[in-house]
Motif scaffolding. Structure first.
Motif, PDB file in Angstrom:
ATOM      1  N   ASP A 527       0.783  -1.366   0.058  1.00 13.35           N
ATOM      2  CA  ASP A 527       0.036   0.009  -0.019  1.00 13.35           C
ATOM      3  C   ASP A 527       0.960   1.146   0.034  1.00 13.35           C
ATOM      4  OD1 ASP A 527       0.903   0.285   2.770  1.00 13.35           O
ATOM      5  OD2 ASP A 527      -0.893  -0.641   3.440  1.00 13.35           O
ATOM      6  N   ASP A 528       0.330   2.170   0.597  1.00 15.60           N
ATOM      7  CA  ASP A 528       1.017   3.599   0.824  1.00 15.60           C
ATOM      8  C   ASP A 528       2.828   3.479   1.219  1.00 15.60           C
ATOM      9  OD1 ASP A 528      -0.949   5.323  -0.192  1.00 15.60           O
ATOM     10  OD2 ASP A 528      -1.671   4.726   2.029  1.00 15.60           O
ATOM     11  N   HIS A 529       2.842   2.416   2.065  1.00 16.89           N
ATOM     12  CA  HIS A 529       4.006   2.254   2.806  1.00 16.89           C
ATOM     13  C   HIS A 529       4.993   0.932   2.211  1.00 16.89           C
ATOM     14  CE1 HIS A 529       3.722   5.663   5.542  1.00 16.89           C
ATOM     15  NE2 HIS A 529       2.445   5.239   5.486  1.00 16.89           N
ATOM     16  N   SER A 530       4.242  -0.179   2.451  1.00 23.50           N
ATOM     17  CA  SER A 530       4.838  -1.400   2.338  1.00 23.50           C
ATOM     18  C   SER A 530       3.757  -2.374   2.597  1.00 23.50           C
ATOM     19  CB  SER A 530       6.019  -1.621   3.110  1.00 23.50           C
ATOM     20  OG  SER A 530       5.560  -1.598   4.682  1.00 23.50           O
ATOM     21  N   LYS A 531       4.079  -3.795   2.463  1.00 23.29           N
ATOM     22  CA  LYS A 531       2.951  -4.601   2.850  1.00 23.29           C
ATOM     23  C   LYS A 531       2.958  -4.819   4.318  1.00 23.29           C
ATOM     24  CE  LYS A 531       4.004  -8.097  -0.934  1.00 23.29           C
ATOM     25  NZ  LYS A 531       4.507  -9.207  -1.384  1.00 23.29           N
ATOM     26  N   PRO A 532       1.797  -4.760   4.897  1.00 24.17           N
ATOM     27  CA  PRO A 532       1.590  -4.729   6.351  1.00 24.17           C
ATOM     28  C   PRO A 532       2.498  -5.839   6.974  1.00 24.17           C
ATOM     29  CG  PRO A 532      -0.553  -4.433   5.285  1.00 24.17           C
ATOM     30  CD  PRO A 532       0.371  -4.595   4.226  1.00 24.17           C
ATOM     31  N   GLU A 533       2.923  -5.481   8.091  1.00 24.73           N
ATOM     32  CA  GLU A 533       3.903  -6.568   9.056  1.00 24.73           C
ATOM     33  C   GLU A 533       3.337  -7.091  10.247  1.00 24.73           C
ATOM     34  OE1 GLU A 533       7.193  -4.074   9.738  1.00 24.73           O
ATOM     35  OE2 GLU A 533       7.854  -4.125   7.719  1.00 24.73           O
ATOM     36  N   VAL A 534       2.063  -6.799  10.360  1.00 17.84           N
ATOM     37  CA  VAL A 534       1.274  -7.078  11.826  1.00 17.84           C
ATOM     38  C   VAL A 534       0.038  -7.420  11.607  1.00 17.84           C
ATOM     39  CG1 VAL A 534       2.835  -5.861  13.286  1.00 17.84           C
ATOM     40  CG2 VAL A 534       0.854  -4.685  12.432  1.00 17.84           C
ATOM     41  N   ALA A 535      -0.867  -8.386  12.329  1.00 19.65           N
ATOM     42  CA  ALA A 535      -2.050  -8.380  12.269  1.00 19.65           C
ATOM     43  C   ALA A 535      -2.821  -7.106  12.677  1.00 19.65           C
ATOM     44  CB  ALA A 535      -2.582  -9.625  13.183  1.00 19.65           C
ATOM     45  N   PHE A 536      -3.867  -6.714  12.109  1.00 20.90           N
ATOM     46  CA  PHE A 536      -4.763  -6.089  12.502  1.00 20.90           C
ATOM     47  C   PHE A 536      -5.968  -6.568  13.152  1.00 20.90           C
ATOM     48  CE2 PHE A 536      -8.187  -2.523  11.646  1.00 20.90           C
ATOM     49  CZ  PHE A 536      -7.114  -1.378  11.832  1.00 20.90           C
ATOM     50  N   THR A 537      -5.993  -6.157  14.387  1.00 19.04           N
ATOM     51  CA  THR A 537      -6.942  -7.012  15.482  1.00 19.04           C
ATOM     52  C   THR A 537      -8.251  -7.416  15.189  1.00 19.04           C
ATOM     53  OG1 THR A 537      -5.287  -6.558  17.137  1.00 19.04           O
ATOM     54  CG2 THR A 537      -7.256  -7.564  17.798  1.00 19.04           C
ATOM     55  N   ILE A 538      -9.138  -6.220  14.727  1.00 18.80           N
ATOM     56  CA  ILE A 538     -10.111  -6.041  14.621  1.00 18.80           C
ATOM     57  C   ILE A 538     -10.576  -7.077  13.471  1.00 18.80           C
ATOM     58  CG2 ILE A 538     -10.254  -4.151  13.001  1.00 18.80           C
ATOM     59  CD1 ILE A 538     -13.162  -5.479  15.339  1.00 18.80           C
ATOM     60  N   CYS A 539      -9.762  -7.537  12.555  1.00 22.74           N
ATOM     61  CA  CYS A 539     -10.004  -8.316  11.429  1.00 22.74           C
ATOM     62  C   CYS A 539      -9.871  -9.939  11.793  1.00 22.74           C
ATOM     63  CB  CYS A 539      -8.739  -8.320  10.440  1.00 22.74           C
ATOM     64  SG  CYS A 539      -8.379  -6.589   9.766  1.00 22.74           S
ATOM     65  N   THR A 540      -9.341 -10.252  12.888  1.00 24.25           N
ATOM     66  CA  THR A 540      -9.318 -11.413  13.420  1.00 24.25           C
ATOM     67  C   THR A 540     -10.841 -11.781  13.927  1.00 24.25           C
ATOM     68  OG1 THR A 540      -6.951 -11.672  13.862  1.00 24.25           O
ATOM     69  CG2 THR A 540      -8.264 -13.132  14.918  1.00 24.25           C
ATOM     70  N   PHE A 541     -11.501 -10.762  14.887  1.00 27.95           N
ATOM     71  CA  PHE A 541     -12.869 -10.758  15.200  1.00 27.95           C
ATOM     72  C   PHE A 541     -13.755 -10.874  13.940  1.00 27.95           C
ATOM     73  CE2 PHE A 541     -10.922  -8.663  18.930  1.00 27.95           C
ATOM     74  CZ  PHE A 541     -11.126  -9.518  19.864  1.00 27.95           C
ATOM     75  N   TRP A 542     -13.485 -10.269  13.078  1.00 28.14           N
ATOM     76  CA  TRP A 542     -14.464 -10.293  11.881  1.00 28.14           C
ATOM     77  C   TRP A 542     -14.503 -11.623  11.315  1.00 28.14           C
ATOM     78  CZ3 TRP A 542     -12.394  -5.808   8.702  1.00 28.14           C
ATOM     79  CH2 TRP A 542     -12.736  -4.267   9.258  1.00 28.14           C
ATOM     80  N   TYR A 543     -13.249 -12.434  11.184  1.00 27.66           N
ATOM     81  CA  TYR A 543     -13.114 -13.744  10.898  1.00 27.66           C
ATOM     82  C   TYR A 543     -13.934 -14.561  11.860  1.00 27.66           C
ATOM     83  CZ  TYR A 543     -10.690 -18.025   9.971  1.00 27.66           C
ATOM     84  OH  TYR A 543     -10.412 -19.512   9.749  1.00 27.66           O
ATOM     85  N   LEU A 544     -13.605 -14.635  13.050  1.00 26.80           N
ATOM     86  CA  LEU A 544     -14.414 -15.314  14.041  1.00 26.80           C
ATOM     87  C   LEU A 544     -15.907 -15.086  13.754  1.00 26.80           C
ATOM     88  CD1 LEU A 544     -12.199 -14.859  17.177  1.00 26.80           C
ATOM     89  CD2 LEU A 544     -11.943 -16.491  15.251  1.00 26.80           C
ATOM     90  N   ASP A 545     -16.403 -14.001  13.701  1.00 26.51           N
ATOM     91  CA  ASP A 545     -17.991 -13.836  13.481  1.00 26.51           C
ATOM     92  C   ASP A 545     -18.328 -14.634  12.117  1.00 26.51           C
ATOM     93  OD1 ASP A 545     -18.024 -12.346  15.536  1.00 26.51           O
ATOM     94  OD2 ASP A 545     -17.793 -10.405  14.441  1.00 26.51           O
ATOM     95  N   ALA A 546     -17.485 -14.449  11.113  1.00 25.41           N
ATOM     96  CA  ALA A 546     -17.950 -15.335   9.877  1.00 25.41           C
ATOM     97  C   ALA A 546     -17.839 -16.734  10.052  1.00 25.41           C
ATOM     98  CB  ALA A 546     -16.743 -14.700   8.598  1.00 25.41           C
TER      99      ALA A 546
END
Length: 612
Positions: A527-546
């Protein structure tokens, strides 16, 4: 967790922090009882204590000399820290090498008083001995103008004033002012009280005022917790998240801030350092959902009022992605050169330039949040036909822009795309307007918005489906996967059991989920800087909900328990998490993460009838 070594003037910065606050302002306290962050008079104000973002990677070589308030125990050996149960009142116990110890109780007063809430910009610290003959040195070193201006210090018989041209804070205490001013160690053989706040005289005994404030504040938070609607499981985790979410509200206007801090890097040396002390409209629907599930109706209604005020401001021009806590429209971004950054990882930024971005999901976010006002009969101020007519403007903007490029949910600064999630949220605007029109018995408008939503949905499912990947992708006609696609079922765009959604989740599992931890990247493209290097925490909750919505409940529960164990020592989360060390990164405490925890726990918990 092993205690961090004391180095220089403050311990090395980490996000092992505990917030105190009263819905007006807040402070962050580290594991050793040092206040390292507090903005006054409100969340978006001057960080009078700013050591959190003025550190060094090698603190032994470059000790922090200002921007903190600590109670330094002579011959310190180790510390313990916890909240008083079901409150925002924090207790830190410090122990020395000789068997002595002290207890520090920190809080920001909040309680009902004369028909309103007493919530001054005030930090109370109560110091008590708990064994031996402990000696402490109190070091209170505020700084003004984002670290640029040292205070002029004056003293009275029982107070110290820290003075600048724009702000004055006063610390009143029953300890020796001489010892405090000269930072001389003294014996703690009784209870001492420290009250820091506005430059006003305390018209009562300091010890008595501290006791009263603490008792009333404990009573308030316990009553708040007692009235929460909780699931059977994970109640302690829910209560702590709910209290923290409440502390992130600016009650005066109803705004909910994204986090209490600015410029904690999303990952080491990434320069992804942003100011989150503002209110993002994108968060609105998720926050409203969490508040509704918790039964915190008053807080929800206050937040709805803030969103409604923002929508009224947009009558002359369109909605912004974010606003200041007092509905400020201009949030100009600038860098603060005098602050070195979290662990020396600058820059430190104030303001957020995303406020000028084109983010096409904002209309759907606002309409989705305000939909609650048209259906929830508990509310004292419910949605009206006039409100609906104003909101139709957002539907018109959604129809016009759903297939146009924007900065997207991740707020890209250097390029625009037709982001699938943004397009879906435009669909949400039309879909919910149709439902609201039906609720208001406006059949013509209901039919109009239903037709617009249906046309939009057909386009999205055609242009966002990648036949080769067998997945919904990001952006239109693209090939990338993105964690925001996990929300498509949550907002009602597609059934969780629809084969297209199931295949999308399976593709996400292969591409943007770390196989060893189950944590999610936002995306894996540059993206603007580089590839993300860490987990974005809310995304894991979205995954669990799915997963839960797809019927993979036991798998989701197992992963949820694992994630809960990665919270910090007082049960809180920041924005991001390292895949290997699980260290927290990003601004803290992150409202999005707390909301994700609440909503996922509600979805996964056994119900009371099953459990007892």
């Amino acid at each position: 967790m092993k205690d961090l070594e004391m180095t220089g003037s403050v311990i090395p910065n980490s996000l092992d922090l505990a917030p105190i606050g009263n819905c007006s302002f807040s402070a962050l306290v580290n594991r050793h009882g040092q206040i390292v962050w507090s903005c006054m008079p409100h969340f978006d104000g001057d960080p009078v204590f700013c050591a959190l973002v003025n550190g060094s990677e090698k603190p032994k070589d470059e000790p922090v000399e200002w921007g903190f308030w600590d109670i330094d125990l002579v011959d310190f050996e180790h510390a313990e820290q916890e909240y008083i149960e079901n409150t925002a009142v924090l207790v830190t116990r410090l122990f020395d090498a000789n068997g002595g110890g002290v207890q520090i109780t920190d809080f920001a007063p909040r309680y009902a008083h004369y028909g309103r809430y007493f919530k001054p910009t005030m930090i109370c610290r109560i110091l008590e001995p708990i064994g031996g003959t402990p000696r402490v040195k109190v070091r209170c070193r505020p700084r003004f103008n984002y670290g640029a201006t040292p205070p002029t210090v004056t003293r009275g018989g029982n107070h110290v004033r820290f003075v600048s041209a724009d702000l004055i804070v006063r610390m009143t205490t029953d300890a020796s002012i001489t010892y405090i001013r000269n930072e001389v160690p003294f014996l703690v053989d009784r209870r001492y009280t420290f009250i820091m706040g506005p430059d006003e005289s305390l018209h009562e005994n300091c010890d008595g005022a501290g006791r009263k404030y603490m008792e009333q504040t404990i009573r308030y938070w316990r009553e708040f917790s007692r009235n929460l609607a909780l699931p059977f499981e994970w109640q302690e985790e829910m209560i702590r998240s709910a209290i923290t979410l409440k502390m992130c509200t600016f009650e005066e206007t109803g705004a909910v801030i994204a986090a209490m801090t600015t410029s904690i890097p999303e990952s080491p040396h990434s320069k992804r350092n942003w100011d989150y002390r503002y209110c993002w409209l994108r968060d609105a629907a998720f926050v409203i959902n969490a508040l509704n599930r918790l039964g915190t109706t008053r807080t929800m209604e206050d937040y709805l009022r803030f969103i409604m005020n923002a929508s009224l401001m947009a009558e002359e021009k369109d909605l912004q992605p974010l606003y200041g806590i007092s509905l400020q429209e201009r949030i100009e971004e600038r860098q603060i050169p005098q602050l070195r950054g979290y662990r020396g990882m600058g820059p430190v930024r104030v303001g957020n330039q995303a406020y000028v971005q084109q983010q096409n999901d904002v209309w759907g976010s606002v309409v989705l949040a305000l939909t609650q006002a048209f259906f929830d009969k508990r509310l004292t101020r419910r949605g009206t036909v006039e409100d609906f007519r104003r909101m139709e403007k957002f539907g018109d903007s959604a129809v016009e822009n759903f297939d146009k490029p924007d900065a997207g949910i991740w707020e890209f600064r250097t390029f625009g795309r037709v982001h699938t999630f943004s397009a879906v949220m435009c669909w949400v605007a039309c879909d919910r307007l149709a439902k609201i029109a039906g609720q208001l018995s406006l059949p013509d408008r209901a039919e109009h918005w239903r037709q617009e939503a249906d046309k939009m949905r057909d386009v999205i499912l055609t242009r966002a489906w990648n036949e080769k990947k067998q997945s919904i992708v990001e952006p239109f006609e693209g090939e990338h996967l993105d964690a925001s696609l996990l929300l498509l079922h949550e907002v009602g765009f597609i059934e969780a059991t629809d084969p297209r959604f199931v295949k999308t989740v399976e593709a996400i599992e292969k591409e943007i989920i770390d196989p060893d931890t189950g944590l999610l990247y936002r995306h894996v493209y540059k993206d603007d800087h580089s590839k993300p290097e860490v987990a974005f925490t809310i995304c894991t909750f979205w995954y669990l909900d799915a997963l839960a919505a797809m019927g993979r409940v036991e798998e989701a529960r197992e992963k949820f328990e694992w994630l809960l164990a990665r919270r910090n020592h007082v049960g809180l989360l920041s924005e991001d998490m390292d895949f290997k060390t699980f260290e927290l990164w990003g601004n803290f405490p992150q409202t999005y993460s707390m909301v994700g925890l609440i909503n996922t726990a509600m979805r996964l918990s056994k119900n009371w009838n099953e459990a007892i």
